[in-house]
Design a protein around this motif. Structure first.
Motif, PDB file in Angstrom:
ATOM      1  N   PHE A  65       0.967  -1.331   0.110  1.00  0.00           N
ATOM      2  CA  PHE A  65       0.005   0.086  -0.027  1.00  0.00           C
ATOM      3  C   PHE A  65       0.878   1.331  -0.058  1.00  0.00           C
ATOM      4  O   PHE A  65       2.033   1.291   0.643  1.00  0.00           O
ATOM      5  CB  PHE A  65      -0.869   0.082   1.094  1.00  0.00           C
ATOM      6  N   THR A  66       0.478   2.100  -0.884  1.00  0.00           N
ATOM      7  CA  THR A  66       1.247   3.392  -0.795  1.00  0.00           C
ATOM      8  C   THR A  66       0.383   4.557  -0.259  1.00  0.00           C
ATOM      9  O   THR A  66      -0.878   4.517  -0.757  1.00  0.00           O
ATOM     10  CB  THR A  66       1.796   3.844  -2.417  1.00  0.00           C
ATOM     11  N   GLU A  67       0.652   5.369   0.203  1.00  0.00           N
ATOM     12  CA  GLU A  67       0.101   6.529   0.996  1.00  0.00           C
ATOM     13  C   GLU A  67       0.188   7.837   0.440  1.00  0.00           C
ATOM     14  O   GLU A  67       1.476   8.343   0.429  1.00  0.00           O
ATOM     15  CB  GLU A  67       0.389   6.417   2.372  1.00  0.00           C
ATOM     16  N   GLY A  68      -0.622   8.184  -0.353  1.00  0.00           N
ATOM     17  CA  GLY A  68      -0.499   9.575  -1.117  1.00  0.00           C
ATOM     18  C   GLY A  68      -0.161   9.297  -2.701  1.00  0.00           C
ATOM     19  O   GLY A  68       0.395   8.274  -3.178  1.00  0.00           O
ATOM     20  N   LYS A  69      -0.578  10.231  -3.382  1.00  0.00           N
ATOM     21  CA  LYS A  69      -0.478  10.306  -4.829  1.00  0.00           C
ATOM     22  C   LYS A  69       0.854  10.153  -5.331  1.00  0.00           C
ATOM     23  O   LYS A  69       1.144   9.424  -6.260  1.00  0.00           O
ATOM     24  CB  LYS A  69      -1.195  11.303  -5.454  1.00  0.00           C
ATOM     25  N   LYS A  70       1.851  11.025  -4.707  1.00  0.00           N
ATOM     26  CA  LYS A  70       3.217  10.963  -4.993  1.00  0.00           C
ATOM     27  C   LYS A  70       3.905   9.868  -4.626  1.00  0.00           C
ATOM     28  O   LYS A  70       4.808   9.208  -5.551  1.00  0.00           O
ATOM     29  CB  LYS A  70       4.006  12.199  -4.546  1.00  0.00           C
ATOM     30  N   SER A  71       3.631   9.433  -3.584  1.00  0.00           N
ATOM     31  CA  SER A  71       4.071   7.852  -2.977  1.00  0.00           C
ATOM     32  C   SER A  71       3.966   6.888  -4.076  1.00  0.00           C
ATOM     33  O   SER A  71       5.016   6.227  -4.493  1.00  0.00           O
ATOM     34  CB  SER A  71       3.868   7.697  -1.437  1.00  0.00           C
ATOM     35  N   THR A  72       2.647   6.890  -4.591  1.00  0.00           N
ATOM     36  CA  THR A  72       2.328   5.916  -5.511  1.00  0.00           C
ATOM     37  C   THR A  72       2.966   6.060  -6.717  1.00  0.00           C
ATOM     38  O   THR A  72       3.555   4.993  -7.177  1.00  0.00           O
ATOM     39  CB  THR A  72       0.740   5.850  -5.701  1.00  0.00           C
ATOM     40  N   GLU A  73       2.974   7.191  -7.216  1.00  0.00           N
ATOM     41  CA  GLU A  73       3.814   7.362  -8.488  1.00  0.00           C
ATOM     42  C   GLU A  73       5.270   7.121  -8.566  1.00  0.00           C
ATOM     43  O   GLU A  73       5.701   6.430  -9.397  1.00  0.00           O
ATOM     44  CB  GLU A  73       3.446   8.856  -8.979  1.00  0.00           C
ATOM     45  N   LEU A  74       5.785   7.463  -7.244  1.00  0.00           N
ATOM     46  CA  LEU A  74       7.353   7.022  -7.382  1.00  0.00           C
ATOM     47  C   LEU A  74       7.386   5.749  -7.088  1.00  0.00           C
ATOM     48  O   LEU A  74       8.452   5.064  -7.950  1.00  0.00           O
ATOM     49  CB  LEU A  74       7.702   8.072  -6.080  1.00  0.00           C
ATOM     50  N   PHE A  75       6.664   4.866  -6.343  1.00  0.00           N
ATOM     51  CA  PHE A  75       6.661   3.333  -6.334  1.00  0.00           C
ATOM     52  C   PHE A  75       6.553   2.666  -7.591  1.00  0.00           C
ATOM     53  O   PHE A  75       7.180   1.909  -7.961  1.00  0.00           O
ATOM     54  CB  PHE A  75       5.760   2.751  -5.292  1.00  0.00           C
ATOM     55  N   LYS A  76       5.328   3.173  -8.512  1.00  0.00           N
ATOM     56  CA  LYS A  76       5.067   2.513  -9.668  1.00  0.00           C
ATOM     57  C   LYS A  76       6.284   2.621 -10.684  1.00  0.00           C
ATOM     58  O   LYS A  76       6.722   1.830 -11.487  1.00  0.00           O
ATOM     59  CB  LYS A  76       3.838   3.170 -10.421  1.00  0.00           C
ATOM     60  N   THR A  77       6.828   4.087 -10.488  1.00  0.00           N
ATOM     61  CA  THR A  77       7.922   4.431 -11.544  1.00  0.00           C
ATOM     62  C   THR A  77       9.239   3.695 -11.081  1.00  0.00           C
ATOM     63  O   THR A  77      10.047   3.121 -11.977  1.00  0.00           O
ATOM     64  CB  THR A  77       8.187   5.931 -11.499  1.00  0.00           C
TER      65      THR A  77
END
Length: 137
Positions: A81-93
């Motif tokens: 689980f990623t918390e926040g839009k930027k965290s999710t974007e960074l993890f995906k990238t």
């Protein structure tokens, strides 16, 4: 506090406790660590380092991702689980391919996200953690 989500204004711990139906842990490292472990939750950050102005995600430059390989090899992590839009974007990238698990987005528990935290979707998304733990995801 020198531990994850130590700011008293951040709603991470109260939200997590609420969706799990548990009492919120005391604001001490040992209490919060024990709470996470008892609920089979690992907490880690996507980035090892980055240039950032204050705590504004929009200013992140030169990100360096943490190496997740040892963590993934020595654990039975099934969901991330990623918390926040930027965290999710960074993890995906930067990390999803290395880890082999796509992240599940959670709205930010930061004080900067108070408007979103008042909407039903906030707790609906966070409730996915309980579903994952219960094997319902």
């Amino acid at each position: 506090m020198a531990f994850f989500y130590g700011s008293p204004q951040n709603l991470f711990w109260p939200t997590l406790a609420k969706v799990l139906g548990k009492k919120e842990p005391l604001p001490e490292i040992s209490s919060r660590r024990q709470f996470a472990l008892q609920n089979h939750i690992a907490i880690w950050v996507t980035l090892k380092e980055a240039d950032i102005v204050g705590s504004k995600d929009a200013t992140i430059e030169n990100p360096v991702v943490n190496d997740f390989s040892e963590l993934m090899q020595n654990s039975d992590i099934q969901y991330i689980f990623t918390e926040g839009k930027k965290s999710t974007e960074l993890f995906k990238t930067f990390a999803a391919e290395q880890v082999g698990i796509e992240p599940i987005y959670l709205p930010s528990a930061s004080p900067a996200n108070r408007a979103q935290q008042k909407k039903p979707i906030y707790l609906e998304r966070w409730s996915l953690i309980k579903k994952a733990i219960d094997g319902l995801l």
